[in-house]
Write a protein that holds these residues in place. Structure first.
Motif, PDB file in Angstrom:
ATOM      1  N   TRP A  32     144.233  84.642  17.130  1.00 22.53           N
ATOM      2  CA  TRP A  32     145.584  85.181  17.171  1.00 22.53           C
ATOM      3  C   TRP A  32     146.046  85.726  15.840  1.00 22.53           C
ATOM      4  O   TRP A  32     146.955  86.567  15.789  1.00 22.53           O
ATOM      5  N   ARG A  33     145.450  85.279  14.743  1.00 21.90           N
ATOM      6  CA  ARG A  33     145.864  85.800  13.440  1.00 21.90           C
ATOM      7  C   ARG A  33     145.607  87.300  13.341  1.00 21.90           C
ATOM      8  O   ARG A  33     146.403  88.044  12.752  1.00 21.90           O
ATOM      9  N   PRO A  76     142.336  89.567   4.358  1.00 24.36           N
ATOM     10  CA  PRO A  76     142.015  88.150   4.540  1.00 24.36           C
ATOM     11  C   PRO A  76     142.829  87.604   5.711  1.00 24.36           C
ATOM     12  O   PRO A  76     143.970  88.016   5.925  1.00 24.36           O
ATOM     13  N   PRO A  77     142.281  86.677   6.491  1.00 21.61           N
ATOM     14  CA  PRO A  77     142.955  86.231   7.718  1.00 21.61           C
ATOM     15  C   PRO A  77     144.295  85.543   7.510  1.00 21.61           C
ATOM     16  O   PRO A  77     145.139  85.558   8.406  1.00 21.61           O
ATOM     17  N   ALA A  78     144.511  84.940   6.364  1.00 25.08           N
ATOM     18  CA  ALA A  78     145.775  84.239   6.124  1.00 25.08           C
ATOM     19  C   ALA A  78     146.787  85.092   5.371  1.00 25.08           C
ATOM     20  O   ALA A  78     147.753  84.578   4.816  1.00 25.08           O
ATOM     21  N   GLN A 127     143.453  84.092  -2.143  1.00 25.48           N
ATOM     22  CA  GLN A 127     143.412  82.699  -1.685  1.00 25.48           C
ATOM     23  C   GLN A 127     143.841  82.588  -0.224  1.00 25.48           C
ATOM     24  O   GLN A 127     144.413  81.577   0.185  1.00 25.48           O
ATOM     25  N   SER A 128     143.554  83.615   0.553  1.00 22.47           N
ATOM     26  CA  SER A 128     143.993  83.648   1.951  1.00 22.47           C
ATOM     27  C   SER A 128     142.830  83.587   2.929  1.00 22.47           C
ATOM     28  O   SER A 128     142.854  84.185   4.000  1.00 22.47           O
ATOM     29  N   ALA A 138     138.689  77.003  14.610  1.00 20.62           N
ATOM     30  CA  ALA A 138     137.821  76.118  13.832  1.00 20.62           C
ATOM     31  C   ALA A 138     138.644  75.248  12.887  1.00 20.62           C
ATOM     32  O   ALA A 138     138.426  74.059  12.756  1.00 20.62           O
ATOM     33  N   THR A 139     139.608  75.877  12.254  1.00 15.33           N
ATOM     34  CA  THR A 139     140.538  75.139  11.391  1.00 15.33           C
ATOM     35  C   THR A 139     141.715  76.035  11.099  1.00 15.33           C
ATOM     36  O   THR A 139     141.600  77.243  11.104  1.00 15.33           O
ATOM     37  N   SER A 140     142.849  75.441  10.872  1.00 21.57           N
ATOM     38  CA  SER A 140     144.030  76.208  10.509  1.00 21.57           C
ATOM     39  C   SER A 140     144.338  76.091   9.024  1.00 21.57           C
ATOM     40  O   SER A 140     145.349  76.585   8.548  1.00 21.57           O
TER      41      SER A 140
END
Length: 302
Positions: A32-33, A76-78, A127-128, A138-140
């Motif tokens: 979803w990200r 980056p995903p975050a 750092q994202s 897998a992890t948030s």
């Protein structure tokens, strides 16, 4: 040709088709990200071009869909949604529309937007990273382990299998090398992208990386892993070959790709930025018109 809201551009559609498998792979890796960021990137990208083009009573180009897709896959995903929004607005507005819109810009909008937010928000953008896999479940948590480029910078090796099949952390679309190679074949076969630019970019980067490895520079201790890490292949296939910002002369394309490859490896190896491919493309964009001028023969007037 025009059709509905968007101006029909067959070449841009082919690029979009080639990106579909990579986007699907990124969705599997980050779930979803990817969708969440895509909503803002596509929304603000299209809106920015629409506001600028409507003043000239022109339609929005389908190229903005390519720009938005490449941009969101390079994040980056975050990445926070507001940073992604700033990046795509900057790229479309200042790297495309201020030059007059599609076909007139000299810099790749997706690359310009990406570099702008990396330079403006370096702490956040570096750092994202998130642990990939299982549709982002897998992890948030943000990764505390290093990305492949950071691992190689410490003089350690990274698995070729994981790198080739994209089973590692990084930007959302930069991982699946095998899908990028398939996309490259499709783009070359349909005469959508230049194989000369792809080959010269890869060969120049490979030769320089090999040289750095021979003289003992730690970052290049594992040259093949070094080339397969980060976004080098992704940028080589999809961004270096942008038909608008790349040179048109066939000879120029060899020098253009060399500028990108050499610049990318130099910055990746010696600067504080772990990734130099975006700088490489902008450097190539800067010299594209000059290269065309230098290698285009003047027509002799009768």
């Amino acid at each position: 040709m025009t059709s509905g809201f968007f101006q029909k551009q067959v070449m841009m559609r082919r690029v979009l088709y080639s990106l579909i498998p990579i986007y699907a792979f990124a969705f599997y890796m980050y779930g979803w990200r990817l969708i969440f960021l895509s909503i803002f990137v596509y929304g603000f990208g299209i809106l920015t071009e629409y506001i600028m083009e409507r003043r000239q009573k022109r339609q929005v180009s389908e190229a903005v869909l390519v720009t938005s897709t490449l941009f969101v896959l390079s994040l980056p995903p975050a990445t926070p949604w507001w940073i992604a929004s700033i990046g795509i607005i900057f790229g479309v507005l200042f790297a495309k529309e201020v030059y007059g819109g599609f076909g007139r810009n000299i810099f790749n909008p997706a690359i310009a937007g990406r570099l702008f937010i990396y330079i403006t928000f370096p702490n956040i953008m570096t750092q994202s990273w998130l642990q990939p896999g299982n549709f982002g479940r897998a992890t948030s948590d943000i990764l505390t382990s290093a990305t492949p480029l950071q691992v190689l910078a410490d003089g350690q090796s990274f698995g070729l299998f994981e790198l080739f099949f994209g089973l590692r952390s990084g930007s959302m679309g930069e991982g699946p090398i095998f899908l990028m190679l398939i996309a490259a074949i499709y783009l070359i076969a349909t005469k959508t992208a230049s194989w000369k630019i792809m080959l010269s970019t890869f060969l120049s980067a490979s030769l320089l990386t090999g040289f750095f490895s021979l003289i003992g520079i730690p970052e290049a201790s594992y040259p093949l892993e070094f080339l397969l890490s980060g976004s080098f292949i992704f940028v080589t296939v999809f961004m270096a070959t942008d038909p608008v910002t790349a040179p048109k002369n066939e000879t120029s394309k060899w020098f253009y790709g060399t500028i990108i490859g050499v610049t990318a490896i130099l910055i990746r190896t010696f600067s504080l930025f772990p990734e130099g491919t975006s700088f490489g493309v902008l450097m190539g964009n800067t010299f594209a018109a000059l290269l065309d001028t230098a290698f285009t023969r003047k027509k002799v007037k009768a």
